[in-house]
Design a protein around this motif. Sequence first.
Motif, PDB file in Angstrom:
ATOM      1  N   GLU A  62     -14.425   6.981  87.252  1.00 37.85           N
ATOM      2  CA  GLU A  62     -14.417   7.979  88.329  1.00 37.85           C
ATOM      3  C   GLU A  62     -15.761   8.036  89.044  1.00 37.85           C
ATOM      4  N   LEU A  63     -16.840   7.873  88.285  1.00 32.26           N
ATOM      5  CA  LEU A  63     -18.165   7.853  88.912  1.00 32.26           C
ATOM      6  C   LEU A  63     -18.338   6.593  89.755  1.00 32.26           C
ATOM      7  N   VAL A  64     -17.835   5.480  89.233  1.00 32.33           N
ATOM      8  CA  VAL A  64     -17.892   4.230  90.008  1.00 32.33           C
ATOM      9  C   VAL A  64     -17.119   4.376  91.312  1.00 32.33           C
ATOM     10  N   ALA A  65     -15.926   4.980  91.224  1.00 30.08           N
ATOM     11  CA  ALA A  65     -15.108   5.174  92.428  1.00 30.08           C
ATOM     12  C   ALA A  65     -15.775   6.152  93.391  1.00 30.08           C
ATOM     13  N   ALA A  66     -16.407   7.199  92.858  1.00 30.63           N
ATOM     14  CA  ALA A  66     -17.085   8.172  93.723  1.00 30.63           C
ATOM     15  C   ALA A  66     -18.225   7.513  94.492  1.00 30.63           C
ATOM     16  N   ARG A  67     -18.966   6.652  93.808  1.00 30.07           N
ATOM     17  CA  ARG A  67     -20.062   5.969  94.505  1.00 30.07           C
ATOM     18  C   ARG A  67     -19.531   5.053  95.588  1.00 30.07           C
ATOM     19  N   SER A  68     -18.423   4.377  95.299  1.00 25.94           N
ATOM     20  CA  SER A  68     -17.861   3.460  96.309  1.00 25.94           C
ATOM     21  C   SER A  68     -17.312   4.225  97.506  1.00 25.94           C
ATOM     22  N   ARG A  69     -16.848   5.453  97.284  1.00 26.16           N
ATOM     23  CA  ARG A  69     -16.333   6.284  98.376  1.00 26.16           C
ATOM     24  C   ARG A  69     -17.437   7.120  99.038  1.00 26.16           C
ATOM     25  N   ARG A  70     -18.653   6.985  98.538  1.00 21.14           N
ATOM     26  CA  ARG A  70     -19.806   7.735  99.070  1.00 21.14           C
ATOM     27  C   ARG A  70     -19.643   9.250  98.900  1.00 21.14           C
ATOM     28  N   ILE A  71     -19.021   9.628  97.796  1.00 19.42           N
ATOM     29  CA  ILE A  71     -18.922  11.045  97.455  1.00 19.42           C
ATOM     30  C   ILE A  71     -20.171  11.421  96.653  1.00 19.42           C
ATOM     31  N   PRO A  72     -20.911  12.440  97.069  1.00 13.57           N
ATOM     32  CA  PRO A  72     -22.115  12.823  96.324  1.00 13.57           C
ATOM     33  C   PRO A  72     -21.801  13.163  94.865  1.00 13.57           C
ATOM     34  N   ILE A  73     -22.668  12.699  93.964  1.00 12.37           N
ATOM     35  CA  ILE A  73     -22.533  12.992  92.536  1.00 12.37           C
ATOM     36  C   ILE A  73     -23.674  13.911  92.131  1.00 12.37           C
ATOM     37  N   LEU A  74     -23.333  15.073  91.591  1.00 10.62           N
ATOM     38  CA  LEU A  74     -24.318  16.066  91.197  1.00 10.62           C
ATOM     39  C   LEU A  74     -24.249  16.313  89.697  1.00 10.62           C
ATOM     40  N   LEU A  75     -25.387  16.629  89.098  1.00  7.09           N
ATOM     41  CA  LEU A  75     -25.417  17.008  87.691  1.00  7.09           C
ATOM     42  C   LEU A  75     -25.078  18.480  87.533  1.00  7.09           C
ATOM     43  N   ARG A  76     -24.452  18.809  86.410  1.00  7.27           N
ATOM     44  CA  ARG A  76     -24.039  20.186  86.154  1.00  7.27           C
ATOM     45  C   ARG A  76     -25.169  21.200  86.344  1.00  7.27           C
ATOM     46  N   PRO A  77     -26.378  20.966  85.779  1.00  4.93           N
ATOM     47  CA  PRO A  77     -27.425  21.978  85.952  1.00  4.93           C
ATOM     48  C   PRO A  77     -27.802  22.206  87.414  1.00  4.93           C
ATOM     49  N   HIS A  78     -27.722  21.161  88.238  1.00  2.00           N
ATOM     50  CA  HIS A  78     -28.028  21.322  89.663  1.00  2.00           C
ATOM     51  C   HIS A  78     -27.028  22.270  90.314  1.00  2.00           C
ATOM     52  N   VAL A  79     -25.752  22.107  89.990  1.00  2.00           N
ATOM     53  CA  VAL A  79     -24.723  22.972  90.571  1.00  2.00           C
ATOM     54  C   VAL A  79     -24.885  24.398  90.055  1.00  2.00           C
ATOM     55  N   LEU A  80     -25.160  24.541  88.757  1.00  2.00           N
ATOM     56  CA  LEU A  80     -25.347  25.874  88.195  1.00  2.00           C
ATOM     57  C   LEU A  80     -26.536  26.576  88.857  1.00  2.00           C
ATOM     58  N   ALA A  81     -27.602  25.823  89.107  1.00  4.31           N
ATOM     59  CA  ALA A  81     -28.767  26.406  89.782  1.00  4.31           C
ATOM     60  C   ALA A  81     -28.404  26.892  91.184  1.00  4.31           C
ATOM     61  N   GLU A  82     -27.553  26.142  91.880  1.00  2.00           N
ATOM     62  CA  GLU A  82     -27.122  26.576  93.208  1.00  2.00           C
ATOM     63  C   GLU A  82     -26.315  27.869  93.136  1.00  2.00           C
ATOM     64  N   LEU A  83     -25.505  28.015  92.098  1.00  2.00           N
ATOM     65  CA  LEU A  83     -24.685  29.210  91.946  1.00  2.00           C
ATOM     66  C   LEU A  83     -25.512  30.437  91.555  1.00  2.00           C
ATOM     67  N   MET A  84     -26.757  30.214  91.108  1.00  2.52           N
ATOM     68  CA  MET A  84     -27.634  31.322  90.744  1.00  2.52           C
ATOM     69  C   MET A  84     -28.399  31.885  91.937  1.00  2.52           C
ATOM     70  N   VAL A  85     -28.368  31.199  93.056  1.00  4.59           N
ATOM     71  CA  VAL A  85     -29.151  31.632  94.215  1.00  4.59           C
ATOM     72  C   VAL A  85     -28.763  33.067  94.606  1.00  4.59           C
ATOM     73  N   GLY A  86     -29.766  33.910  94.760  1.00  6.25           N
ATOM     74  CA  GLY A  86     -29.530  35.294  95.135  1.00  6.25           C
ATOM     75  C   GLY A  86     -29.437  36.246  93.966  1.00  6.25           C
ATOM     76  N   TYR A  87     -29.264  35.710  92.754  1.00  3.65           N
ATOM     77  CA  TYR A  87     -29.191  36.546  91.558  1.00  3.65           C
ATOM     78  C   TYR A  87     -30.577  36.701  90.921  1.00  3.65           C
ATOM     79  N   ARG A  88     -30.719  37.709  90.098  1.00  2.90           N
ATOM     80  CA  ARG A  88     -31.885  37.799  89.212  1.00  2.90           C
ATOM     81  C   ARG A  88     -31.538  36.979  87.982  1.00  2.90           C
ATOM     82  N   SER A  89     -32.176  35.841  87.831  1.00  3.26           N
ATOM     83  CA  SER A  89     -31.769  34.879  86.810  1.00  3.26           C
ATOM     84  C   SER A  89     -32.575  35.034  85.529  1.00  3.26           C
TER      85      SER A  89
END
Length: 544
Positions: free
Chosen positions: A97-124
Amino acid sequence: MTGDVSGSAVGELPDHLRRVHMVGIGGAGMSGLARILLARGSQVSGSDAKSSRGILALRTRGALIQVGHDPSALDQIPGGPSVVVTTHAAIPKINPELVAARSRRIPILLRPHVLAELMVGYRSVLIAGTHGKTSTTSMTVVALQHCGLDPSFAIGGELNESGTNAHHGSGSVFVAEADESDGSLLEYVPDIVVVTNIEVDHLDFFGTVERYVAVFDEFVARIKPGGSLVVCLDDPGACALARRHAASLTQRGVSVLGYGAPEVEVPDGVRVVATMTSWTPTAAGSEIGVRFGAPVVDPGAAVDSSADRSVALTIPGIHMARNAIAAIVAATRAGGDLSAVIAGIEAFAGVRRRFEFKGRVSIDDGGVEGGGVDDDSAGQGSAAGGVVEVFDDYAHHPTEVTAVLTAARAMVDGDDSGRRRRVVAVFQPHLYSRTEEFADEFAAALDLADAVVVADVYGAREQPVPGVSGRMIVERMTRAAHFEPDLSALATTVAGLVRPGDVVLTLGAGDITMQGPEILAALAHRASGGDRGAGAGGTGGGER
């Protein structure tokens, strides 16, 4: 601090996270992230190698999940995902799935990066450290919930109160673990950081002790101005961290706060806000005396004030007492009232796989009580007569094994039944690299038990290493121990060793967690008259 979200940024879902595909969605961290994304209105698809209770729960919330890894998993959401989320440790880069995502140029993000984005605006509030992250994070969450703040959270284990590892709350606080194992904690920019301890681990990733310690240095440097660093002064590694950074953090407006024993050395620039004045093991767990100082007692006080409190815990072990104090300090810094926070800590029912009661068996008559994670008794009273209790714990580092077995020893030594009770440890090493690195330390830790069975290594992401096995640990122990390489025979082997009144603990981060019910069944079978002569050595594993 109130429980209401204010400001448009809090809880708002970034556009690129509205269609998300998650590779390995059933994992503890990934499933929690999926829960939050779904609650925020994201379309979520995913895949995993096998089905699980967690996957079934996510499907009921609207996630589209395919069992098995294949490029077609990317097509479950109409139009495909806007991003693909994965993890360093569990998912190889050659995943189809990661190989296919790269071939389709779909951005691949790590879980902690996404979690950090979801924390924006909160007191973390981020809980870091080599050991104790899940328990401390969980206690902090429950404490804040008792204050009515309804925090969002992401935890590496499931809270016994709610049976979940993540939640999108209505409050303005976000609590999460900060995992150092692959350096991913550097994705976060936190308000409040707790460091429970720092002891070398994960050398398979970092290579050297210096690089491992350095990731904590980089992490605390990311605390926002006006935030707090809370460290355990009883721990040399955490105390040294505070010593290195107290001056620079204070210059940036970050409060450096410490907790620990009365005799602990306090580095310059660190303010002691919680002192554990006493710790007493009890049949239910332990009772601790704590002297809290400002700003925990009264964040708005013009002068220092202090308050002595007694806190009753339902989980045994002095390590859990330290975790509880850390959680109290973190929760009050996040806006909780001290009295309500302590009430929440006292009501804390634990986390799955952290000294988790699995059941009890009377091997006099074969009667079985409990036997499930939902049993409310928690099994922490004294066992009378021929009752054997079985617990399960995630401990997979020598320090963690030592802490859990020490807690078990205190529990059985505190039993007033008049009968000598033994501690039986059933340990599964996790990772070949960790087994080879810490074989001597594991042996010393397991020597704290009265009887020991060691399974073979759970390799997880690693390939087998010639000569590295559970036998390495057994050969280094000073007391007699049994190496059982056949997991299918483990329960029978353990049942043959157990005596009436014993406390049995399954320990490790792998599939050893599935052995608790098997051991209970084997003990019940023995009690009913079957295999009365069964004992260790029947499978050829061998003792020393």
